[in-house]
Design a protein around this motif. Structure first.
Motif, PDB file in Angstrom:
ATOM      1  N   PHE A 279       0.849  -1.178   0.000  1.00 34.54           N
ATOM      2  CA  PHE A 279       0.000   0.000   0.000  1.00 34.54           C
ATOM      3  C   PHE A 279       0.886   1.228   0.000  1.00 34.54           C
ATOM      4  N   GLN A 280       0.434   2.270  -0.708  1.00 32.48           N
ATOM      5  CA  GLN A 280       1.148   3.545  -0.739  1.00 32.48           C
ATOM      6  C   GLN A 280       0.132   4.663  -0.582  1.00 32.48           C
ATOM      7  N   LEU A 281       0.441   5.625   0.278  1.00 32.65           N
ATOM      8  CA  LEU A 281      -0.425   6.798   0.404  1.00 32.65           C
ATOM      9  C   LEU A 281      -0.322   7.632  -0.866  1.00 32.65           C
ATOM     10  N   VAL A 282      -1.461   8.084  -1.379  1.00 35.12           N
ATOM     11  CA  VAL A 282      -1.440   8.978  -2.529  1.00 35.12           C
ATOM     12  C   VAL A 282      -0.888  10.335  -2.084  1.00 35.12           C
ATOM     13  N   LYS A 283      -1.317  10.798  -0.901  1.00 32.31           N
ATOM     14  CA  LYS A 283      -0.779  12.020  -0.280  1.00 32.31           C
ATOM     15  C   LYS A 283      -0.432  11.674   1.162  1.00 32.31           C
ATOM     16  N   ASP A 284       0.701  12.137   1.632  1.00 34.61           N
ATOM     17  CA  ASP A 284       1.103  11.809   3.000  1.00 34.61           C
ATOM     18  C   ASP A 284       0.777  12.919   4.002  1.00 34.61           C
TER      19      ASP A 284
ATOM     20  N   ALA B 299     -11.120  13.808   7.197  1.00 29.69           N
ATOM     21  CA  ALA B 299     -10.145  13.703   6.102  1.00 29.69           C
ATOM     22  C   ALA B 299     -10.475  12.532   5.197  1.00 29.69           C
ATOM     23  N   ILE B 300     -10.219  12.717   3.911  1.00 29.59           N
ATOM     24  CA  ILE B 300     -10.327  11.646   2.926  1.00 29.59           C
ATOM     25  C   ILE B 300      -8.901  11.206   2.606  1.00 29.59           C
ATOM     26  N   LEU B 301      -8.663   9.900   2.788  1.00 30.18           N
ATOM     27  CA  LEU B 301      -7.334   9.338   2.551  1.00 30.18           C
ATOM     28  C   LEU B 301      -7.407   8.346   1.406  1.00 30.18           C
ATOM     29  N   ASP B 302      -6.611   8.565   0.383  1.00 34.42           N
ATOM     30  CA  ASP B 302      -6.540   7.646  -0.752  1.00 34.42           C
ATOM     31  C   ASP B 302      -5.245   6.847  -0.651  1.00 34.42           C
ATOM     32  N   VAL B 303      -5.387   5.540  -0.831  1.00 34.17           N
ATOM     33  CA  VAL B 303      -4.261   4.625  -0.731  1.00 34.17           C
ATOM     34  C   VAL B 303      -4.235   3.775  -1.999  1.00 34.17           C
ATOM     35  N   ARG B 304      -3.060   3.636  -2.568  1.00 29.51           N
ATOM     36  CA  ARG B 304      -2.877   2.825  -3.773  1.00 29.51           C
ATOM     37  C   ARG B 304      -2.299   1.469  -3.353  1.00 29.51           C
ATOM     38  N   LEU B 305      -2.840   0.398  -3.910  1.00 27.72           N
ATOM     39  CA  LEU B 305      -2.252  -0.932  -3.719  1.00 27.72           C
ATOM     40  C   LEU B 305      -1.510  -1.271  -5.003  1.00 27.72           C
ATOM     41  N   VAL B 306      -0.219  -1.569  -4.876  1.00 27.45           N
ATOM     42  CA  VAL B 306       0.655  -1.752  -6.037  1.00 27.45           C
ATOM     43  C   VAL B 306       1.317  -3.129  -6.005  1.00 27.45           C
ATOM     44  N   ASP B 307       1.414  -3.732  -7.185  1.00 26.20           N
ATOM     45  CA  ASP B 307       2.226  -4.935  -7.359  1.00 26.20           C
ATOM     46  C   ASP B 307       3.651  -4.435  -7.593  1.00 26.20           C
TER      47      ASP B 307
ATOM     48  N   PRO C 206     -12.393   5.405  -6.020  1.00 23.20           N
ATOM     49  CA  PRO C 206     -12.535   6.372  -7.116  1.00 23.20           C
ATOM     50  C   PRO C 206     -12.009   5.848  -8.448  1.00 23.20           C
ATOM     51  N   GLU C 207     -11.099   4.860  -8.396  1.00 25.17           N
ATOM     52  CA  GLU C 207     -10.552   4.255  -9.608  1.00 25.17           C
ATOM     53  C   GLU C 207      -9.903   2.927  -9.244  1.00 25.17           C
ATOM     54  N   PRO C 208      -9.726   2.031 -10.203  1.00 22.03           N
ATOM     55  CA  PRO C 208      -9.142   0.715  -9.896  1.00 22.03           C
ATOM     56  C   PRO C 208      -7.760   0.841  -9.241  1.00 22.03           C
ATOM     57  N   GLY C 209      -7.569   0.125  -8.162  1.00 19.65           N
ATOM     58  CA  GLY C 209      -6.287   0.129  -7.466  1.00 19.65           C
ATOM     59  C   GLY C 209      -6.158   1.198  -6.402  1.00 19.65           C
ATOM     60  N   ILE C 210      -7.128   2.102  -6.317  1.00 23.45           N
ATOM     61  CA  ILE C 210      -7.135   3.144  -5.279  1.00 23.45           C
ATOM     62  C   ILE C 210      -8.221   2.785  -4.272  1.00 23.45           C
ATOM     63  N   TYR C 211      -7.855   2.821  -3.004  1.00 21.63           N
ATOM     64  CA  TYR C 211      -8.784   2.510  -1.918  1.00 21.63           C
ATOM     65  C   TYR C 211      -8.937   3.777  -1.087  1.00 21.63           C
ATOM     66  N   ARG C 212     -10.174   4.187  -0.869  1.00 20.77           N
ATOM     67  CA  ARG C 212     -10.466   5.471  -0.219  1.00 20.77           C
ATOM     68  C   ARG C 212     -11.045   5.232   1.168  1.00 20.77           C
ATOM     69  N   PHE C 213     -10.602   6.067   2.104  1.00 23.66           N
ATOM     70  CA  PHE C 213     -11.062   5.994   3.483  1.00 23.66           C
ATOM     71  C   PHE C 213     -11.409   7.385   3.986  1.00 23.66           C
ATOM     72  N   LYS C 214     -12.378   7.422   4.899  1.00 24.39           N
ATOM     73  CA  LYS C 214     -12.717   8.665   5.582  1.00 24.39           C
ATOM     74  C   LYS C 214     -12.343   8.461   7.044  1.00 24.39           C
TER      75      LYS C 214
ATOM     76  N   LEU D 201       1.206   2.721   7.247  1.00 26.24           N
ATOM     77  CA  LEU D 201       1.584   3.935   6.524  1.00 26.24           C
ATOM     78  C   LEU D 201       1.513   5.123   7.468  1.00 26.24           C
ATOM     79  N   VAL D 202       2.435   6.043   7.334  1.00 26.52           N
ATOM     80  CA  VAL D 202       2.470   7.214   8.210  1.00 26.52           C
ATOM     81  C   VAL D 202       2.112   8.457   7.413  1.00 26.52           C
ATOM     82  N   LEU D 203       1.210   9.251   7.983  1.00 26.02           N
ATOM     83  CA  LEU D 203       0.829  10.527   7.376  1.00 26.02           C
ATOM     84  C   LEU D 203       0.817  11.591   8.426  1.00 26.02           C
TER      85      LEU D 203
END
Length: 131
Positions: free
Chosen positions: A32-37, A44-52, A89-97, A125-127
């Motif tokens: 997992f990677q934070l889209v914005k840290d 807050a809305i937090l978007d996280v990308r899951l990457v191979d 919001p798009e494939p591979g992005i996971y959104r949290f509130k 992940l740290v933000l």
């Protein structure tokens, strides 16, 4: 081996090698990677990308089964907050509130199952929440 049989055997061997490599995938091949840290304190809305990590491509349709947010980076692990998963919001992005109740360091812990893989993908992940 004749040239004709070699030219037929080569594609089959390459396909077998590719399938073997795919079968050796491990949950450590994903992260997992934070889209914005950084996020604003409060709702807050937090978007996280899951990457191979092998291909750097996003991984859609993972099942997030564990989520937690706390202030462990500021030595306040017991300071947790409510977190809720939202539609992607798009494939591979996971959104949290999440409700980031105070400014400072927050740790988002996630656990997920990736389709076709055994085991669990887990990341912390740290933000930073700012005023």
């Amino acid at each position: 081996m004749t040239k004709t049989s070699f030219s037929r055997a080569l594609p089959a061997a390459l396909l077998g090698l590719a399938l073997t490599a795919a079968a050796r995938a491990d949950t450590t091949d994903y992260e997992f990677q934070l889209v914005k840290d950084e996020a604003k304190q409060g709702e807050a809305i937090l978007d996280v990308r899951l990457v191979d990590k092998r291909t750097a491509k996003p991984v859609p349709n993972a099942v997030i089964f564990a989520k937690r947010i706390d202030m462990a980076p500021d030595s306040m692990e017991e300071m947790t907050s409510k977190i809720e998963q939202l539609p992607s919001p798009e494939p591979g992005i996971y959104r949290f509130k999440a409700k980031l109740t105070m400014a400072g360091g927050w740790r988002l812990s996630l656990g997920a199952k990736v389709q076709g893989e055994t085991g669990t993908v887990e990341n912390k992940l740290v933000l930073k929440a700012t005023k």
